[in-house]
Design an enzyme around this catalytic site. Sequence first.
Site, PDB file in Angstrom:
ATOM      1  N   GLY A 235       0.874  -1.180   0.000  1.00 28.11           N
ATOM      2  CA  GLY A 235       0.000   0.000   0.000  1.00 28.11           C
ATOM      3  C   GLY A 235       0.904   1.222   0.000  1.00 28.11           C
ATOM      4  O   GLY A 235       2.110   1.127  -0.269  1.00 28.11           O
ATOM      5  N   LEU A 236       0.326   2.363   0.320  1.00 28.57           N
ATOM      6  CA  LEU A 236       1.136   3.584   0.297  1.00 28.57           C
ATOM      7  C   LEU A 236       2.343   3.470   1.213  1.00 28.57           C
ATOM      8  O   LEU A 236       3.454   3.845   0.849  1.00 28.57           O
ATOM      9  CB  LEU A 236       0.283   4.782   0.714  1.00 28.57           C
ATOM     10  CG  LEU A 236      -0.777   5.189  -0.282  1.00 28.57           C
ATOM     11  CD1 LEU A 236      -1.598   6.335   0.275  1.00 28.57           C
ATOM     12  CD2 LEU A 236      -0.139   5.596  -1.598  1.00 28.57           C
ATOM     13  N   ALA A 237       2.122   2.950   2.418  1.00 30.24           N
ATOM     14  CA  ALA A 237       3.203   2.901   3.396  1.00 30.24           C
ATOM     15  C   ALA A 237       4.321   1.984   2.915  1.00 30.24           C
ATOM     16  O   ALA A 237       5.502   2.345   2.949  1.00 30.24           O
ATOM     17  CB  ALA A 237       2.660   2.423   4.734  1.00 30.24           C
TER      18      ALA A 237
ATOM     19  N   HIS B 227     -16.789   5.510  10.356  1.00 29.01           N
ATOM     20  CA  HIS B 227     -17.006   6.651   9.468  1.00 29.01           C
ATOM     21  C   HIS B 227     -18.506   6.914   9.362  1.00 29.01           C
ATOM     22  O   HIS B 227     -19.278   5.984   9.213  1.00 29.01           O
ATOM     23  CB  HIS B 227     -16.430   6.331   8.082  1.00 29.01           C
ATOM     24  CG  HIS B 227     -16.293   7.523   7.202  1.00 29.01           C
ATOM     25  ND1 HIS B 227     -17.380   8.206   6.703  1.00 29.01           N
ATOM     26  CD2 HIS B 227     -15.196   8.174   6.726  1.00 29.01           C
ATOM     27  CE1 HIS B 227     -16.946   9.219   5.951  1.00 29.01           C
ATOM     28  NE2 HIS B 227     -15.624   9.220   5.950  1.00 29.01           N
TER      29      HIS B 227
ATOM     30  N   ARG C  41     -14.928  12.546  12.736  1.00 31.48           N
ATOM     31  CA  ARG C  41     -15.777  11.396  12.428  1.00 31.48           C
ATOM     32  C   ARG C  41     -16.406  10.742  13.639  1.00 31.48           C
ATOM     33  O   ARG C  41     -17.542  10.278  13.585  1.00 31.48           O
ATOM     34  CB  ARG C  41     -14.950  10.372  11.663  1.00 31.48           C
ATOM     35  CG  ARG C  41     -14.590  10.911  10.313  1.00 31.48           C
ATOM     36  CD  ARG C  41     -13.579  10.058   9.614  1.00 31.48           C
ATOM     37  NE  ARG C  41     -13.285  10.666   8.325  1.00 31.48           N
ATOM     38  CZ  ARG C  41     -12.379  10.194   7.484  1.00 31.48           C
ATOM     39  NH1 ARG C  41     -11.677   9.119   7.804  1.00 31.48           N
ATOM     40  NH2 ARG C  41     -12.183  10.787   6.325  1.00 31.48           N
TER      41      ARG C  41
ATOM     42  N   HIS D  75     -14.285   1.792   9.677  1.00 26.67           N
ATOM     43  CA  HIS D  75     -13.523   2.388   8.595  1.00 26.67           C
ATOM     44  C   HIS D  75     -12.017   2.263   8.755  1.00 26.67           C
ATOM     45  O   HIS D  75     -11.297   1.978   7.802  1.00 26.67           O
ATOM     46  CB  HIS D  75     -13.903   3.861   8.516  1.00 26.67           C
ATOM     47  CG  HIS D  75     -13.223   4.631   7.433  1.00 26.67           C
ATOM     48  ND1 HIS D  75     -13.337   4.265   6.106  1.00 26.67           N
ATOM     49  CD2 HIS D  75     -12.439   5.734   7.463  1.00 26.67           C
ATOM     50  CE1 HIS D  75     -12.636   5.122   5.376  1.00 26.67           C
ATOM     51  NE2 HIS D  75     -12.072   6.007   6.159  1.00 26.67           N
TER      52      HIS D  75
ATOM     53  N   ARG E  66      -8.760   9.531  14.084  1.00 24.06           N
ATOM     54  CA  ARG E  66      -7.997  10.090  12.973  1.00 24.06           C
ATOM     55  C   ARG E  66      -8.808  11.151  12.253  1.00 24.06           C
ATOM     56  O   ARG E  66     -10.000  10.966  12.016  1.00 24.06           O
ATOM     57  CB  ARG E  66      -7.636   8.984  11.985  1.00 24.06           C
ATOM     58  CG  ARG E  66      -7.126   9.509  10.663  1.00 24.06           C
ATOM     59  CD  ARG E  66      -6.625   8.415   9.765  1.00 24.06           C
ATOM     60  NE  ARG E  66      -7.671   7.629   9.137  1.00 24.06           N
ATOM     61  CZ  ARG E  66      -8.288   7.973   8.011  1.00 24.06           C
ATOM     62  NH1 ARG E  66      -8.002   9.104   7.412  1.00 24.06           N
ATOM     63  NH2 ARG E  66      -9.199   7.192   7.497  1.00 24.06           N
TER      64      ARG E  66
ATOM     65  N   LEU F 166      -3.622   8.911   4.509  1.00 28.38           N
ATOM     66  CA  LEU F 166      -2.740   8.792   3.347  1.00 28.38           C
ATOM     67  C   LEU F 166      -1.415   9.469   3.687  1.00 28.38           C
ATOM     68  O   LEU F 166      -0.338   8.975   3.366  1.00 28.38           O
ATOM     69  CB  LEU F 166      -3.389   9.450   2.132  1.00 28.38           C
ATOM     70  CG  LEU F 166      -4.697   8.801   1.664  1.00 28.38           C
ATOM     71  CD1 LEU F 166      -5.236   9.521   0.430  1.00 28.38           C
ATOM     72  CD2 LEU F 166      -4.471   7.337   1.339  1.00 28.38           C
TER      73      LEU F 166
HETATM   74  C1  LIG Z   1     -13.029   3.658   1.547  1.00 24.47           C
HETATM   75  C2  LIG Z   1     -11.850   4.318   2.183  1.00 24.47           C
HETATM   76  C3  LIG Z   1     -11.566   5.644   1.913  1.00 24.47           C
HETATM   77  C4  LIG Z   1     -10.477   6.259   2.502  1.00 24.47           C
HETATM   78  N1  LIG Z   1     -10.244   7.568   2.198  1.00 24.47           N
HETATM   79  C5  LIG Z   1      -9.166   8.163   2.746  1.00 24.47           C
HETATM   80  C6  LIG Z   1      -8.877   9.505   2.421  1.00 24.47           C
HETATM   81  O1  LIG Z   1      -9.567  10.151   1.641  1.00 24.47           O
HETATM   82  N2  LIG Z   1      -7.803  10.075   2.972  1.00 24.47           N
HETATM   83  C7  LIG Z   1      -6.992   9.402   3.828  1.00 24.47           C
HETATM   84  O2  LIG Z   1      -6.034   9.972   4.274  1.00 24.47           O
HETATM   85  N3  LIG Z   1      -7.243   8.121   4.140  1.00 24.47           N
HETATM   86  C8  LIG Z   1      -8.313   7.485   3.633  1.00 24.47           C
HETATM   87  N4  LIG Z   1      -8.563   6.186   3.952  1.00 24.47           N
HETATM   88  C9  LIG Z   1      -7.626   5.428   4.776  1.00 24.47           C
HETATM   89  C10 LIG Z   1      -6.452   4.959   3.970  1.00 24.47           C
HETATM   90  O3  LIG Z   1      -6.872   4.594   2.699  1.00 24.47           O
HETATM   91  C11 LIG Z   1      -5.759   3.765   4.553  1.00 24.47           C
HETATM   92  O4  LIG Z   1      -5.581   3.914   5.886  1.00 24.47           O
HETATM   93  C12 LIG Z   1      -4.414   3.563   3.898  1.00 24.47           C
HETATM   94  O5  LIG Z   1      -4.561   3.467   2.525  1.00 24.47           O
HETATM   95  C13 LIG Z   1      -3.687   2.368   4.416  1.00 24.47           C
HETATM   96  O6  LIG Z   1      -2.506   2.176   3.660  1.00 24.47           O
HETATM   97  P1  LIG Z   1      -1.419   1.105   4.028  1.00 24.47           P
HETATM   98  O7  LIG Z   1      -0.277   1.346   3.157  1.00 24.47           O
HETATM   99  O8  LIG Z   1      -1.185   1.131   5.479  1.00 24.47           O
HETATM  100  O9  LIG Z   1      -2.077  -0.279   3.765  1.00 24.47           O
HETATM  101  P2  LIG Z   1      -2.899  -0.891   2.538  1.00 24.47           P
HETATM  102  O10 LIG Z   1      -3.084   0.041   1.438  1.00 24.47           O
HETATM  103  O11 LIG Z   1      -4.068  -1.512   3.163  1.00 24.47           O
HETATM  104  O12 LIG Z   1      -1.944  -2.008   2.016  1.00 24.47           O
HETATM  105  C14 LIG Z   1      -1.694  -3.173   2.703  1.00 24.47           C
HETATM  106  C15 LIG Z   1      -0.768  -4.013   1.891  1.00 24.47           C
HETATM  107  O13 LIG Z   1      -0.381  -5.134   2.646  1.00 24.47           O
HETATM  108  C16 LIG Z   1      -0.561  -6.297   1.927  1.00 24.47           C
HETATM  109  N5  LIG Z   1      -0.866  -7.364   2.856  1.00 24.47           N
HETATM  110  C17 LIG Z   1      -1.798  -7.392   3.826  1.00 24.47           C
HETATM  111  N6  LIG Z   1      -1.752  -8.558   4.478  1.00 24.47           N
HETATM  112  C18 LIG Z   1      -0.775  -9.274   3.919  1.00 24.47           C
HETATM  113  C19 LIG Z   1      -0.250 -10.571   4.146  1.00 24.47           C
HETATM  114  N7  LIG Z   1      -0.717 -11.364   5.096  1.00 24.47           N
HETATM  115  N8  LIG Z   1       0.743 -11.004   3.367  1.00 24.47           N
HETATM  116  C20 LIG Z   1       1.250 -10.217   2.386  1.00 24.47           C
HETATM  117  N9  LIG Z   1       0.802  -8.980   2.144  1.00 24.47           N
HETATM  118  C21 LIG Z   1      -0.207  -8.528   2.893  1.00 24.47           C
HETATM  119  C22 LIG Z   1      -1.662  -5.997   0.971  1.00 24.47           C
HETATM  120  O14 LIG Z   1      -1.597  -6.827  -0.150  1.00 24.47           O
HETATM  121  C23 LIG Z   1      -1.375  -4.559   0.623  1.00 24.47           C
HETATM  122  O15 LIG Z   1      -0.425  -4.511  -0.393  1.00 24.47           O
HETATM  123  C24 LIG Z   1      -9.658   5.556   3.383  1.00 24.47           C
HETATM  124  C25 LIG Z   1      -9.939   4.236   3.660  1.00 24.47           C
HETATM  125  C26 LIG Z   1     -11.041   3.626   3.099  1.00 24.47           C
HETATM  126  C27 LIG Z   1     -11.371   2.230   3.468  1.00 24.47           C
END
Ligand SMILES: Cc1cc2nc3c(=O)[nH]c(=O)nc-3n(C[C@H](O)[C@H](O)[C@H](O)COP(=O)(O)OP(=O)(O)OC[C@H]3O[C@@H](n4cnc5c(N)ncnc54)[C@H](O)[C@@H]3O)c2cc1C
Lengths: 252, 681, 236
Positions: free
Chosen positions: B23-25, B260, B321, B394, B442, B448
Amino acid sequence: MSDKKIRLKILRQDSPTKEKRWEEFDVEWHPRMNVISALMEVQRNPVTVDGTKVAPVVWESSCLEEVCGACTMIVNGRVRQSCTALIDQISPNGEPITLAPMTKFPLVRDLIVDRSRMFHDLTKVKAWITLDGSHELGPGPRQAPENQEEAYPLSRCMTCGCCLEACPQVNDHSNFIGPAAINQVRLFNLHPSGSMHATERLEAVMGEGGVADCGKAQNCVEVCPKEIPLVDSIAQVSRATTKHMLFGWLLK
Amino acid sequence: MAQAKGIRSESGKVRRVIVVGGGLAGLMTVIKLCEAGVPVDLFSLVPVKRSHSVCAQGGINASVNTKGEGDSPRVHLEETVYGGDFLANQPPVKGMADAAPGIVYMLDRMGVPFNRTAEGLLDFRRFGGTLFHRTAFAGATTGQQLLYALDEQVRRFETVDVEDEKGIVVKGEKMVRKFEFWDFVSIVQDDTGRCVGIVAQDLKTMDVTSFPADAVCLATGGPGIVFGRSTNSVINTGTAASAVYQQGACYGNGEFIQVHPTAIPGADKLRLISESARGEGGRVWVPKDPKERRVGRDVPEGDRDYFLEAKYPGYGNLVPRDIASRELFLKCFHEKKGVYNDKTNKNELEVYLDLTHIQKDVLKHKLAGILEIYEKFVGEDPYENPMRVFPAVHYSMGGLWVDFERSADGSLVAGSPRNQSTNIEGLYAAGEVDYQYHGANRLGANSLLSCIYAGMVTGPSMATYRKNMKTSGYDSPKSTFDKAEKRERAKYTDLLKLDGKENPYGLHKELGDAMLLDCTIERHNDKLDKVIAKIDELEDRAKKVNVLDTSEHANRGAQFVRHLNNMLVLARVIAQGARNRDESRGAHFKPAFKDRNDKEFLRSTLALYKGGEKGRSEVTYVRELDYNLAGRSVHVTDSVDISLVTPRARKYEQAGAASAAATGALDGKESKKSAAATPSA
Amino acid sequence: MEQKAATSRRAFLLRKAHSLTGIIPVGVFLVEHLWTNSSALGGRAQFDHAVDQIQKLPALPIIEVFGIFLPLAFHAIYGIKLATEARPNPIAYVHGRNWLYVLQRVTGVLTLLFLCAHLWEFRVQKWLFGMTSGAFYDTLQAHLAATTWGLQLYALAYVLGLGSAVFHFGNGIVGFCLSWGLVVSRRAQRVVAWSAAALSVGLFLLGFSTIVFFSTGTRLLPTGQSALEPPCPESK
Ligand SMILES: Cc1cc2nc3c(=O)[nH]c(=O)nc-3n(C[C@H](O)[C@H](O)[C@H](O)COP(=O)(O)OP(=O)(O)OC[C@H]3O[C@@H](n4cnc5c(N)ncnc54)[C@H](O)[C@@H]3O)c2cc1C
């Protein structure tokens, strides 16, 4: 609870080397149901209509709101995202619903196929901005709102594979790269910094299976779930490649 | 022993680190690592381009102050801390707020098609918990656009050669190797407990394999699916976080789950209608008459109850929220004033979210992405009719506990190996899976940002750790890896043998229903006790499941059973944490303990796993932790670093309440002085 | 590396050449041919005159071989290769453009078959068996008027061949314009599509009335190209 049932006819295959078979399942209807929630019902009770217990059907899905591109399959003969395939719309009178995996990609199992070629194609066309680094360098180039309005729809491509599946030019007798990657060429060549490497991207689609292989059937725009103007992108890239052929290759 | 040096391990392999999650992180971590010359193996359940981050709609915060409103990183910091009800450690928040403008600029340079102003600058919109236009956005699919931008950069690194210390290309090795469709199963720990690799399973061949690494970063996102249905992607089971928690990683603030206010109810998923709808002027209301039969758009202005605007004149529809969700819940659940449905003859758990007063082309330009979702899944036209929405689970503020090292200016020490480190040496966490940036609630569009910022911190932090490590993970004894691999393989084989009566998907539904009902907006101790009892029961029953699928190829059934077991463990952390915290703070609301209680509870919840009786999981809550990092022991406690903004009562009735700096700036006063105002209740 | 680039360039250049030869010279020739033949509507003398004009062109064999036959052969052979690579799916994806895609390939093959027969009928006879251009008119008339089992199969085949050729040409213009990037915008795409359709219909009517004239003696286009003008084919 209503006792309305939905019938799913699913084309299954345990692995690429095993036989294909159709299996049918009845699941209970509920409001706002879509193909995914119907498949989830099958998971909770994987018994076919003739009472045989089987392994649950497997499929790919993630976001369920048509932005991740995972759940593409062939629903009633036509490729689409299955999360937006609402049961009431695709089977208004309770007609059986057929689900099959895409045919243009190697099968993994049941409804899962391997779309890695699409990601390789993104590498091939260098679908990225060549960044100097992620450290602070101030804002990016200024861009007119119109520029953003042109780029944004193009950048919504989810690499879902619908356009490749529907394209008669994409098949195991040709190596046409398909509309998705060509669209990326247009997208990145539009960007002020991206355009600095425009030629590399054009060259990438001027080889075998490149943009010239488009057959203009235009199914891609018809099936694209994000309504990306793929034909326009192909036309744009065609123009750019033609120019590059004339002034880059032939007259240089 | 000598320091591990150079690009190769003693055995001659290229020393890589592992990032789990794209994901982004995760992707930002990868980019920073690559820029520091550290090769990476990237693992993900799904092709990283399909990670859950695509779902984010509304935007990303950065106090660029393009609208000349007097916004600044200081205000951003204060509002974030205030919005999070003072539970977040403030130095990381400061680091994030300070870095935000640079992050948005970087994304801009990467080609994210952010909306533009007439002058060609980035456009910003409003989001919850602030009065400023602070949120950069790309239509209403910002997360998708950001994820793609980072994905593209990482794809570029897949083509870049690894170079050794002298700058000579190492043949056949690229900076990034991707392992997509792999499920992270556990970390590999050496005799000292240090993390030296992972065990993962290929979801096509079902092979369970161990991979060495100098360090590992988990960026596996949130656990929304523990609640059955949520706004999260179906892959967000939190399985990876749960797995490392069970291996000794500390889980922080688990009970803080964001609900949310505005989502569309659905059988498979609760689809979000982003806060940006309200940021662009959307209004929430219910008909004054609970038996109102006219459809939304036909109800005249005078017959509408804009209850958020009425109660919170300062922030109106853009209160944070937790508050909005509680108000919606109050209206619909307690007062039974939800939108009346003729067919079912009852007041549904739904309120109107109304955009119909805004011009169509403005909506199309700024919000098309979410309105499309509403149109496609509800089949109604949100340009003409108010949308009907209800709260949904959410986001998890809680997550793996991670450390930070505070710098003299109150921010983070750049490149410190403590930043984002879990309490397991060599294991890092970033993104929604960490607990660091949001405290008890949050603010919209901060996630993001926190994900990307966490990645920006984790990359350098891991690089430093790797540089200073004595022995490479690659040089751990082979038996360490064999043992881990064997253990996990055996566990998997055992899963395949499960032939009991319980259906795992059915159990998951029961878990979700229990959690959703009693562990979200309102929490009551008696009901939480029942939830915990339910988790006991489900853990017992989970031992008697039927795996349903014994296939050796692309087996999703067995994988799901593993995730289910892990979800049950996390569910307990969440529910038990909620049970223990007898106060109300941010998203955690107990009607029986309506006030925030800083004396007892201004502290992080630190949970450690313990295997309990009868094979059930158990949680131990600790007040302090000691962990090893690069040869020294680090001691930490559960106290929250509130060195920058002094806690005070949290009230959104009045405009500007969230930031003393902002009001100070408006009054022309020194911001510092007013920041220290009103201590907490 | 170099070589790879060269081979991949070849594929691109061949595709471009294929699409180009469809228009120039093949398409242009088609128009010219239908136009010349339609001079029959003005009577035998005019037709013979038109044919004669062409016969008198300097270096005609060279023009015919290099200007028409070789490009045509290339277009045909490469076209067949392309057609075999296609996997049409108009039943699953019922869209106008998808049908046009299928028809383009079908008409390409039909046109080629017709062309072979047509070449045998005239060119081969002329080159190998001493047919004179003066005999074209009579031969055409005889063939087109002939009936088999009471049906004018010959004439029908001509109509089919004509239809295929003008469709293939018209649709090919659209393809050419897209492929060479001459049109990009939606509006331009639409304009070109409609113009090409109009051109196809026009060419079809011209050819059709010529066929009808030869097979039945009826003039569908009463004015013909020349009823009002003196026979002066140079004007084209
Ligand atoms: C509908 C929605 C709208 C949102 N809108 C906003 C917004 O407008 N602004 C904002 O700031 N935030 C928003 N958020 C929150 C934000 O999107 C998330 O918190 C953020 O994208 C999380 O990013 P991440 O990189 O932590 O994880 P994720 O993007 O969830 O990525 C997780 C990664 O880990 C991998 N993974 C997970 N488990 C395993 C495993 N067991 N083995 C191997 N790989 C695994 C997945 O494949 C994926 O690649 C929103 C969230 C939702 C649900």
